[in-house]
Design an enzyme around this catalytic site. Structure first.
Site, PDB file in Angstrom:
ATOM      1  N   THR A 191       1.021  -1.235   0.027  1.00  0.00           N
ATOM      2  CA  THR A 191      -0.145   0.217   0.155  1.00  0.00           C
ATOM      3  C   THR A 191       0.903   1.330   0.090  1.00  0.00           C
ATOM      4  OG1 THR A 191       0.060   0.166   2.497  1.00  0.00           O
ATOM      5  CG2 THR A 191      -1.570  -1.259   1.477  1.00  0.00           C
ATOM      6  N   ALA A 232       1.191  -6.894   9.033  1.00  0.00           N
ATOM      7  CA  ALA A 232       0.367  -5.977   7.642  1.00  0.00           C
ATOM      8  C   ALA A 232      -0.919  -5.499   8.590  1.00  0.00           C
ATOM      9  CB  ALA A 232       0.149  -7.102   6.782  1.00  0.00           C
ATOM     10  N   TYR A 285      -9.374   2.560  13.996  1.00  0.00           N
ATOM     11  CA  TYR A 285      -8.024   1.878  13.872  1.00  0.00           C
ATOM     12  C   TYR A 285      -7.782   0.976  15.151  1.00  0.00           C
ATOM     13  CZ  TYR A 285      -3.058   0.850  15.139  1.00  0.00           C
ATOM     14  OH  TYR A 285      -2.025   0.429  15.184  1.00  0.00           O
ATOM     15  N   GLU A 336      -3.201   0.778  21.729  1.00  0.00           N
ATOM     16  CA  GLU A 336      -4.456   1.701  21.682  1.00  0.00           C
ATOM     17  C   GLU A 336      -5.691   0.776  21.977  1.00  0.00           C
ATOM     18  OE1 GLU A 336      -4.245   4.448  18.398  1.00  0.00           O
ATOM     19  OE2 GLU A 336      -2.143   4.229  18.292  1.00  0.00           O
TER      20      GLU A 336
HETATM   21  N1  LIG Z   1       3.579   2.400  14.339  1.00  0.00           N
HETATM   22  C1  LIG Z   1       3.559   2.243  15.816  1.00  0.00           C
HETATM   23  O1  LIG Z   1       3.624   3.225  16.369  1.00  0.00           O
HETATM   24  C2  LIG Z   1       2.773   0.960  16.150  1.00  0.00           C
HETATM   25  C3  LIG Z   1       2.743   0.753  17.492  1.00  0.00           C
HETATM   26  C4  LIG Z   1       2.211  -0.394  17.930  1.00  0.00           C
HETATM   27  C5  LIG Z   1       1.740  -1.443  17.057  1.00  0.00           C
HETATM   28  N2  LIG Z   1       1.816  -1.117  15.813  1.00  0.00           N
HETATM   29  C6  LIG Z   1       1.379  -2.435  15.016  1.00  0.00           C
HETATM   30  O2  LIG Z   1       2.398  -2.675  14.182  1.00  0.00           O
HETATM   31  C7  LIG Z   1       2.132  -3.113  12.915  1.00  0.00           C
HETATM   32  C8  LIG Z   1       3.092  -2.576  11.859  1.00  0.00           C
HETATM   33  O3  LIG Z   1       2.854  -1.027  12.264  1.00  0.00           O
HETATM   34  P1  LIG Z   1       3.581   0.103  11.176  1.00  0.00           P
HETATM   35  O4  LIG Z   1       3.857   1.224  11.739  1.00  0.00           O
HETATM   36  O5  LIG Z   1       4.841  -0.659  10.763  1.00  0.00           O
HETATM   37  O6  LIG Z   1       2.713   0.067   9.822  1.00  0.00           O
HETATM   38  P2  LIG Z   1       2.642   0.489   8.531  1.00  0.00           P
HETATM   39  O7  LIG Z   1       1.495   1.034   7.952  1.00  0.00           O
HETATM   40  O8  LIG Z   1       4.049   1.464   8.231  1.00  0.00           O
HETATM   41  O9  LIG Z   1       2.917  -0.821   7.401  1.00  0.00           O
HETATM   42  C9  LIG Z   1       2.207  -1.574   7.000  1.00  0.00           C
HETATM   43  C10 LIG Z   1       2.523  -2.595   6.078  1.00  0.00           C
HETATM   44  O10 LIG Z   1       1.501  -3.394   5.915  1.00  0.00           O
HETATM   45  C11 LIG Z   1       1.333  -3.527   4.396  1.00  0.00           C
HETATM   46  N3  LIG Z   1      -0.057  -4.059   4.101  1.00  0.00           N
HETATM   47  C12 LIG Z   1      -1.297  -3.154   4.493  1.00  0.00           C
HETATM   48  N4  LIG Z   1      -2.351  -3.715   4.060  1.00  0.00           N
HETATM   49  C13 LIG Z   1      -1.854  -4.788   3.632  1.00  0.00           C
HETATM   50  C14 LIG Z   1      -2.592  -6.156   3.120  1.00  0.00           C
HETATM   51  N5  LIG Z   1      -4.021  -6.251   2.813  1.00  0.00           N
HETATM   52  N6  LIG Z   1      -1.941  -7.287   2.759  1.00  0.00           N
HETATM   53  C15 LIG Z   1      -0.655  -7.202   2.718  1.00  0.00           C
HETATM   54  N7  LIG Z   1       0.070  -6.177   3.249  1.00  0.00           N
HETATM   55  C16 LIG Z   1      -0.686  -5.015   3.704  1.00  0.00           C
HETATM   56  C17 LIG Z   1       1.801  -2.269   3.993  1.00  0.00           C
HETATM   57  O11 LIG Z   1       1.949  -2.173   2.760  1.00  0.00           O
HETATM   58  C18 LIG Z   1       2.728  -1.791   4.779  1.00  0.00           C
HETATM   59  O12 LIG Z   1       4.035  -2.367   4.230  1.00  0.00           O
HETATM   60  C19 LIG Z   1       0.484  -2.793  12.601  1.00  0.00           C
HETATM   61  O13 LIG Z   1      -0.083  -4.318  12.743  1.00  0.00           O
HETATM   62  C20 LIG Z   1       0.344  -1.794  13.986  1.00  0.00           C
HETATM   63  O14 LIG Z   1      -1.063  -2.184  14.247  1.00  0.00           O
HETATM   64  C21 LIG Z   1       2.170   0.117  15.293  1.00  0.00           C
END
Ligand SMILES: NC(=O)c1ccc[n+]([C@@H]2O[C@H](COP(=O)([O-])OP(=O)(O)OC[C@H]3O[C@@H](n4cnc5c(N)ncnc54)[C@H](O)[C@@H]3O)[C@@H](O)[C@H]2O)c1
Length: 371
Positions: A35, A81, A173, A135
């Site tokens: 994405t 993802a 979210y 969250e």
């Molecule tokens: N960023 C934060 O501060 C944070 C904190 C705690 C937990 N998280 C969790 O960690 C995970 C990763 O977060 P992030 O910040 O790296 O997210 P991000 O948005 O940077 O990356 C998400 C990735 O998932 C891929 N993706 C999205 N939809 C998809 C689908 N349908 N099929 C295959 N790939 C898909 C995207 O291409 C992207 O590479 C998430 O599950 C998020 O909920 C994030």
């Protein structure tokens, strides 16, 4: 061990993939549909490794997932993802329901079918590690709500999220992530799939897509643009350097116990305004200009349902898996600002999609849609 990482082209996923390839002898299959948030340029340092493979697959596509499991025969899944930006979930929740809930369900079912046909020893050793957020717990009392003037007793100290805290998500979210956490636990309880869940606080660091607070502020500051602060900027987040998170996640998938939940956090509670002011003062030192960067701060209307305070108690990670963060907020933030100063090309490419277009010879669905 071969680990199937979903979302490995995203911010945290790419840090996990780099950590595994650069610091262990394990292999990675990166399943990501790319994405707007997925960037292959974040994986340049590992893509030539014969222990790394990339599959451009959507986790909602069951047939494609079945093909990936059969072809790569992974020993574990690390599921990152997701749609991850709260503001986007408010303006367009459908994608969050689709990827975070339906996608997790589809991945669980594909994993279950694959796992069911493994030999007993492989079946027992298999792990499904679901990566989630703090969250899901909702928000915590803010210091403003506690009577001032008196020293709080031990019992009155501000609470933190524990692994046992009940779920009270506020945004589309966090509600979609909460749903996926429940699905993962149900697949253990009902079908015996060996799952574990981690819930982590806000991450920051290199390769963060510049729509989230810290990279947005760094880039806007350098471009002379406004530095938007929601409401009074007094919302408190617990910040963790992304490489500390990646190390924690690898510990959980390799040493964690099936059925357990682990909270991961940095013990760095900061108000958003303080984060922005710290970035400004780092920039004042590294790239000085006549008027300080803090002059660019602008207050904007608060986000609906904005949680006021998050704070994670990660003592279980320390006690049971001997994990603690290496970076303090000060050292991690300095490294992050320095990285953005040295990687302006990466920032340009993730915003205009040009690297990915050239690399794949096609446009990812999101880049197409945003034109
Ligand atoms: N960023 C934060 O501060 C944070 C904190 C705690 C937990 N998280 C969790 O960690 C995970 C990763 O977060 P992030 O910040 O790296 O997210 P991000 O948005 O940077 O990356 C998400 C990735 O998932 C891929 N993706 C999205 N939809 C998809 C689908 N349908 N099929 C295959 N790939 C898909 C995207 O291409 C992207 O590479 C998430 O599950 C998020 O909920 C994030």
């Amino acid at each position: 061990m071969k680990i199937l990482v979903t979302g490995g082209a995203g911010f945290i996923g790419s840090a996990v993939v780099r950590h595994i390839i650069e610091n262990t002898t394990d292999s990675v299959v990166n399943v990501d549909c790319l994405t707007y948030a997925g960037n292959l340029e974040s994986l340049i340092s590992v893509e030539a490794s014969d222990r790394y493979a990339f599959e451009q697959v959507n986790i909602c596509d069951r047939a494609a997932l079945d093909r990936v499991f059969t072809q790569h025969q992974p020993d574990a899944v690390m599921h990152l993802a997701a749609e991850s930006h709260v503001d986007r979930s408010i303006t367009g929740p459908a994608a969050f329901i689709e990827t975070n809930i339906v996608g997790t369900y589809t991945l669980l079912e594909a994993t279950r079918d694959y796992w069911n046909q493994l030999a007993d020893t492989e079946k027992q050793a298999f792990r499904f590690h679901h990566i989630s957020t703090d969250e899901v717990y909702g928000d915590l009392p803010h210091p403003d709500e506690v009577e001032s003037g008196t020293e709080p007793s031990e019992n009155e100290k501000l609470p933190m999220f524990l692994e046992t805290t009940s779920y009270e998500p506020s945004s589309p979210y966090s509600a979609s992530k909460a749903s996926s956490d429940h699905l993962v636990r149900a697949w253990l309880r009902t079908y015996g799939l060996p799952t574990m869940v981690t819930n982590c606080s806000n991450n920051y660091g290199p390769y963060h897509f510049p729509e989230k607070l810290i990279p947005l502020v760094i880039l806007n500051a350098l471009e002379g643009k406004a530095l938007p602060i929601y409401g009074k900027g007094d919302q408190i987040r617990d910040w963790l350097f992304v490489e500390d998170h990646a190390r924690a996640l690898y510990k959980v998938v390799t040493e964690g116990k099936v059925g357990e939940t682990y909270n991961i956090g940095g013990h760095n509670e900061k108000q958003n305004l303080e984060v922005v002011q710290t970035i400004c003062s780092i920039l004042d030192t590294l790239v000085p200009k006549e008027t300080g960067y803090a002059q660019q701060v602008t207050y904007v209307q608060d986000r609906p349902g904005h949680d006021r305070r998050y704070a994670i108690d990660s003592s279980k990670m320390q006690r049971e898996l001997d994990w603690t963060p290496v970076e303090t907020f000060e050292t991690g933030l300095k490294k992050t600002v320095q990285w953005y100063l040295e990687n302006s090309e990466w920032c340009k490419h993730v915003q205009d999609g040009s690297y990915q277009r050239e690399r794949l010879g096609v446009e990812s669905a999101e880049t197409k849609g945003s034109k």
